[in-house]
Design a protein around this motif. Sequence first.
Motif, PDB file in Angstrom:
ATOM      1  N   LYS A   1       0.876  -1.171   0.000  1.00 35.38           N
ATOM      2  CA  LYS A   1       0.000   0.000   0.000  1.00 35.38           C
ATOM      3  C   LYS A   1       0.914   1.221   0.000  1.00 35.38           C
ATOM      4  CE  LYS A   1      -4.233   1.650   0.524  1.00 35.38           C
ATOM      5  NZ  LYS A   1      -5.258   1.456  -0.433  1.00 35.38           N
TER       6      LYS A   1
ATOM      7  N   ILE B   1      -3.001  -3.512  -2.181  1.00 36.27           N
ATOM      8  CA  ILE B   1      -3.695  -4.564  -1.436  1.00 36.27           C
ATOM      9  C   ILE B   1      -5.194  -4.569  -1.690  1.00 36.27           C
ATOM     10  CG2 ILE B   1      -3.528  -3.109   0.623  1.00 36.27           C
ATOM     11  CD1 ILE B   1      -3.689  -6.846   0.846  1.00 36.27           C
ATOM     12  N   ASP B   2      -5.843  -3.406  -1.791  1.00 34.32           N
ATOM     13  CA  ASP B   2      -7.286  -3.462  -1.992  1.00 34.32           C
ATOM     14  C   ASP B   2      -7.637  -3.970  -3.372  1.00 34.32           C
ATOM     15  OD1 ASP B   2      -7.648   0.168  -1.554  1.00 34.32           O
ATOM     16  OD2 ASP B   2      -5.950  -1.060  -2.148  1.00 34.32           O
TER      17      ASP B   2
ATOM     18  N   CYS C   1      -7.187  -7.736  -3.296  1.00 34.45           N
ATOM     19  CA  CYS C   1      -8.295  -8.500  -2.720  1.00 34.45           C
ATOM     20  C   CYS C   1      -9.448  -8.592  -3.684  1.00 34.45           C
ATOM     21  CB  CYS C   1      -8.771  -7.843  -1.422  1.00 34.45           C
ATOM     22  SG  CYS C   1      -7.687  -8.189  -0.052  1.00 34.45           S
ATOM     23  N   MET C   2      -9.687  -7.489  -4.406  1.00 33.52           N
ATOM     24  CA  MET C   2     -10.773  -7.494  -5.370  1.00 33.52           C
ATOM     25  C   MET C   2     -10.492  -8.494  -6.480  1.00 33.52           C
ATOM     26  SD  MET C   2     -12.582  -4.102  -6.819  1.00 33.52           S
ATOM     27  CE  MET C   2     -11.196  -3.153  -6.405  1.00 33.52           C
TER      28      MET C   2
ATOM     29  N   VAL D   1     -10.961 -12.241  -5.383  1.00 29.42           N
ATOM     30  CA  VAL D   1     -12.298 -12.834  -5.337  1.00 29.42           C
ATOM     31  C   VAL D   1     -12.896 -12.984  -6.726  1.00 29.42           C
ATOM     32  CG1 VAL D   1     -12.838 -12.131  -3.007  1.00 29.42           C
ATOM     33  CG2 VAL D   1     -13.426 -10.631  -4.865  1.00 29.42           C
ATOM     34  N   ALA D   2     -12.382 -12.234  -7.693  1.00 35.40           N
ATOM     35  CA  ALA D   2     -12.947 -12.333  -9.033  1.00 35.40           C
ATOM     36  C   ALA D   2     -12.100 -13.229  -9.933  1.00 35.40           C
ATOM     37  CB  ALA D   2     -13.074 -10.944  -9.644  1.00 35.40           C
TER      38      ALA D   2
ATOM     39  N   LEU E   1       0.676  -8.014   7.938  1.00 39.25           N
ATOM     40  CA  LEU E   1      -0.778  -7.918   8.019  1.00 39.25           C
ATOM     41  C   LEU E   1      -1.456  -8.273   6.703  1.00 39.25           C
ATOM     42  CD1 LEU E   1      -3.198  -7.005   9.738  1.00 39.25           C
ATOM     43  CD2 LEU E   1      -2.985  -4.791   8.665  1.00 39.25           C
ATOM     44  N   TYR E   2      -0.888  -7.771   5.607  1.00 37.86           N
ATOM     45  CA  TYR E   2      -1.493  -8.083   4.313  1.00 37.86           C
ATOM     46  C   TYR E   2      -1.426  -9.583   4.064  1.00 37.86           C
ATOM     47  CZ  TYR E   2      -0.420  -3.148   3.813  1.00 37.86           C
ATOM     48  OH  TYR E   2      -0.284  -1.820   4.026  1.00 37.86           O
TER      49      TYR E   2
ATOM     50  N   SER F   1      -1.661 -11.850   6.335  1.00 35.56           N
ATOM     51  CA  SER F   1      -2.749 -12.454   7.093  1.00 35.56           C
ATOM     52  C   SER F   1      -4.052 -12.341   6.323  1.00 35.56           C
ATOM     53  CB  SER F   1      -2.850 -11.732   8.439  1.00 35.56           C
ATOM     54  OG  SER F   1      -4.038 -12.042   9.079  1.00 35.56           O
ATOM     55  N   ILE F   2      -4.320 -11.160   5.787  1.00 37.22           N
ATOM     56  CA  ILE F   2      -5.573 -10.950   5.075  1.00 37.22           C
ATOM     57  C   ILE F   2      -5.637 -11.827   3.829  1.00 37.22           C
ATOM     58  CG2 ILE F   2      -6.926  -9.247   3.804  1.00 37.22           C
ATOM     59  CD1 ILE F   2      -5.772  -7.142   5.671  1.00 37.22           C
TER      60      ILE F   2
ATOM     61  N   ASN G   1      -5.984 -15.552   4.457  1.00 35.28           N
ATOM     62  CA  ASN G   1      -7.337 -15.934   4.854  1.00 35.28           C
ATOM     63  C   ASN G   1      -8.294 -15.882   3.688  1.00 35.28           C
ATOM     64  OD1 ASN G   1      -7.935 -16.474   7.869  1.00 35.28           O
ATOM     65  ND2 ASN G   1      -6.295 -14.971   7.833  1.00 35.28           N
ATOM     66  N   VAL G   2      -8.147 -14.879   2.809  1.00 39.47           N
ATOM     67  CA  VAL G   2      -9.027 -14.809   1.645  1.00 39.47           C
ATOM     68  C   VAL G   2      -8.835 -16.038   0.769  1.00 39.47           C
ATOM     69  CG1 VAL G   2      -9.493 -13.553  -0.481  1.00 39.47           C
ATOM     70  CG2 VAL G   2      -9.196 -12.305   1.623  1.00 39.47           C
TER      71      VAL G   2
ATOM     72  N   GLY H   1     -10.190 -19.111   2.262  1.00 32.59           N
ATOM     73  CA  GLY H   1     -11.637 -19.117   2.119  1.00 32.59           C
ATOM     74  C   GLY H   1     -12.052 -19.557   0.737  1.00 32.59           C
ATOM     75  N   LEU H   2     -11.320 -19.073  -0.282  1.00 28.89           N
ATOM     76  CA  LEU H   2     -11.641 -19.450  -1.648  1.00 28.89           C
ATOM     77  C   LEU H   2     -11.459 -20.936  -1.851  1.00 28.89           C
ATOM     78  CD1 LEU H   2      -9.905 -16.637  -3.702  1.00 28.89           C
ATOM     79  CD2 LEU H   2     -12.316 -16.867  -3.233  1.00 28.89           C
TER      80      LEU H   2
END
Lengths: 387, 389
Positions: free
Chosen positions: A223, A255-256, A259-260, A263-264, A277-278, A280-281, A284-285, A288-289
């Motif tokens: 970021k 990073i944002d 993430c987008m 998921v796509a 931290l990124y 970790s995020i 986890n994403v 989850g996928l």
Amino acid sequence: MAVRLFSKLKVLPEFRNVSFASSAAAPATLSDFDLQHKTPVIRKQKLIPKAHYGGRHAVTMLPGGGIGPECMGYVRDIFKYIGAPVDFEVVDIDPTMDNDDDVQYAITTIKRNGVGLKGNIETKSEAAYVTSRNVALRNELDMYAYILNCKSFPGVPTRHKDIDVVIIRQNTEGEYAMLEHESVNGVIESMKVVTASNSERVARFAFEFAKRNGRKKVTTVHKANIMKLSDGLFLETSRRMAKEYPDIEHNDMIIDNCCMQLVAKPHQFDVMLMTNLYGSIVSNVVCGLLGGAGLLSGRNYGDHYAVFEPGTRNTGTAIAGKNIANPVAMINASIDMLEHLGHFFHADLLKRAVYKTINEDRILTPDVGGTATSTEVVNAIIGNIGL
Amino acid sequence: MSRNYIKELLKPFRESKLFEGLSKWLAPSSGGSAGVVRGRENEVPAGRAGSAAYSTGVRRVTLIPGHGIGPEITVAVQKIFEAAKVPIEWDEVDVTAVRGPDGKFGIPQKAIDSVNTNKIGLKGPLMTPVGKGYRSLNLALRKEFDLYANVRPCKSLDGIKTLYDDVDVVTIRENTEGEYSGIEHEIVDGVVQSIKLITEEASKRVAEFAFQFATENNRKKVTAVHKANIMRMSDGLFLRCCRDVATKYPDIKFEERYLDTVCLNMVQDPSKFDVLVMPNLYGDIMSDMCSGLVGGLGLTPSGNIGKNGALFESVHGTAPDIAGKDLANPTALLLSAIMMLRHLQLNEHADRVQNACYEVLREGKALTGDLGGTGKCSDYTNAVISKLN
């Protein structure tokens, strides 16, 4: 300052013909004496001779809290069944104790054994001066890189198929520096620390990993448009490292946006490199996928030690003791550990058994859409060993 | 500087009985206390009474077209609103940076005055020129108007096929502090630190707004997203503020979740979440991730609520490659404008325009290029206008 000091050391006979890219890249073959006295800028590790008796390895086991103890039980059963040459040294860490004695003992055993297998350790105390035990463990052992190998399981129903991403995450500093203070009543400052040496080490790790495993692309996630100095330093370091590996493509993403895209269109990513931290995020994403926290395992690597654990560091207190926890993550972690120790025969045996159970027989726990209990899954895996 | 000056000038007027009367007439529902200059303890976000309105009920709204595709999509929204006979008058301003007296480039005074008068703004995508001395225009607007909460409702749209069908999440993000405070230093050679600032005041403000928003929009649950196991003091403070505010709203369910758990669950089952409230960085990432779940930034509305007004914007980029070619997709700006209408409590008009927009998306005949169609921006606009009856 570190660079200036280091340049003065170049007159020493050991260093005359050697050039280091950074102080942290010094070889680990220096004797303890040299390490202690002649290289003050290198991180000091008090090394203890590693345990390896008669072909059997001793491995520290930290069950942690929540579903940790039961999963560790399953791992021990499986290892007994396949006769893996590994002896576990179990260290229980009491979450309610405020002092760090048991954590220190655990760290000493990992230093002695060189390898650890751990669940997620709870830190019940919410006081600000008590460091999270997991963070303390990682920092103390200087395990600066965390790898999460995310490969889709064909047998698990998910929205996205055939994902194959490796997430490499800086493990010791960044936002997890745990340096906070209350400057004025009602105003709290938390520091995020990024150092050049750590960034360089993890970037080099990422590119080496990509090179050795035939990966084509490394994406740095950051970021730096907002946190210009800290993430800027991380980004600069990875860009500089990319120049040393011209075969591997390198790009960066905010990073944002990342993430987008995840998921796509997750298939555009290969190896992803980022701060704590990124990491970790994103991990986890991606977990989850792929179907949830119960399937993947992560590896903490340092220069001298390695600790293996379930990928997303969840304690799972809500499902503890109900026999519905997914044991696959911990079993995958133990497979990684066997590979690290060099017991490839046993690792392959287990890998094939787990693959067959999940993808062909489809015996799954409820969190990934199945109906089996943990013990059923474990028994199925044991049944599939050798087939 | 200008805001304080104007505040000082307006103080006698604001404290007079005349203003109290006016505000009572303008917004009887807010209890009549919205107009009085208030102390810090009972800050109510976005006083609607303050927005400028004519006696005919027509509202004035500041319009910032922006750069790139900004002008075209703003025109599209204006056309749709005119066709729907929405009582809004647009006050167009330009926020292209001008050199201020301190040598730095910033927003021109005319724009600042306009938003201070009208209190409501609609903004297209802005591009900050790269170079020294240019502050980020978005950041400057945010600081100037003290926009402390960013609201992004992400709802799955019929007709836009993504892998997730049942998303209905609102992310509310603290907009002023947190990790984006921009305080960074290089302590020693090769060691950089960045400071994350969390204050009680800001956390309380955004928590208060989140619960109010949930109440007004019939939402059942507010989830506070944090990482208090690692950042004990900072996120711990944020969490405590959320808990305190939650006790004042017993009808709304409150839960707290770790950021990693939310990420994990969001990509598996987004229907588990309703309203999310979080500090700056997590909010940035989560809101972008949620908009990715519904189809991208081209379909997501966004609103910034401040103490002194509200600014609604489209969050996509300026798309300079398709600027001026009538290929842009105005859906994001249109949905943000609809959010603005709801904020102004013009709900019937908002519903009409929203239904028309959803109809067009559902039919899928006049979609623009980024949604997989071949229509032009004007085709899309005309389709929405035709569905307005």
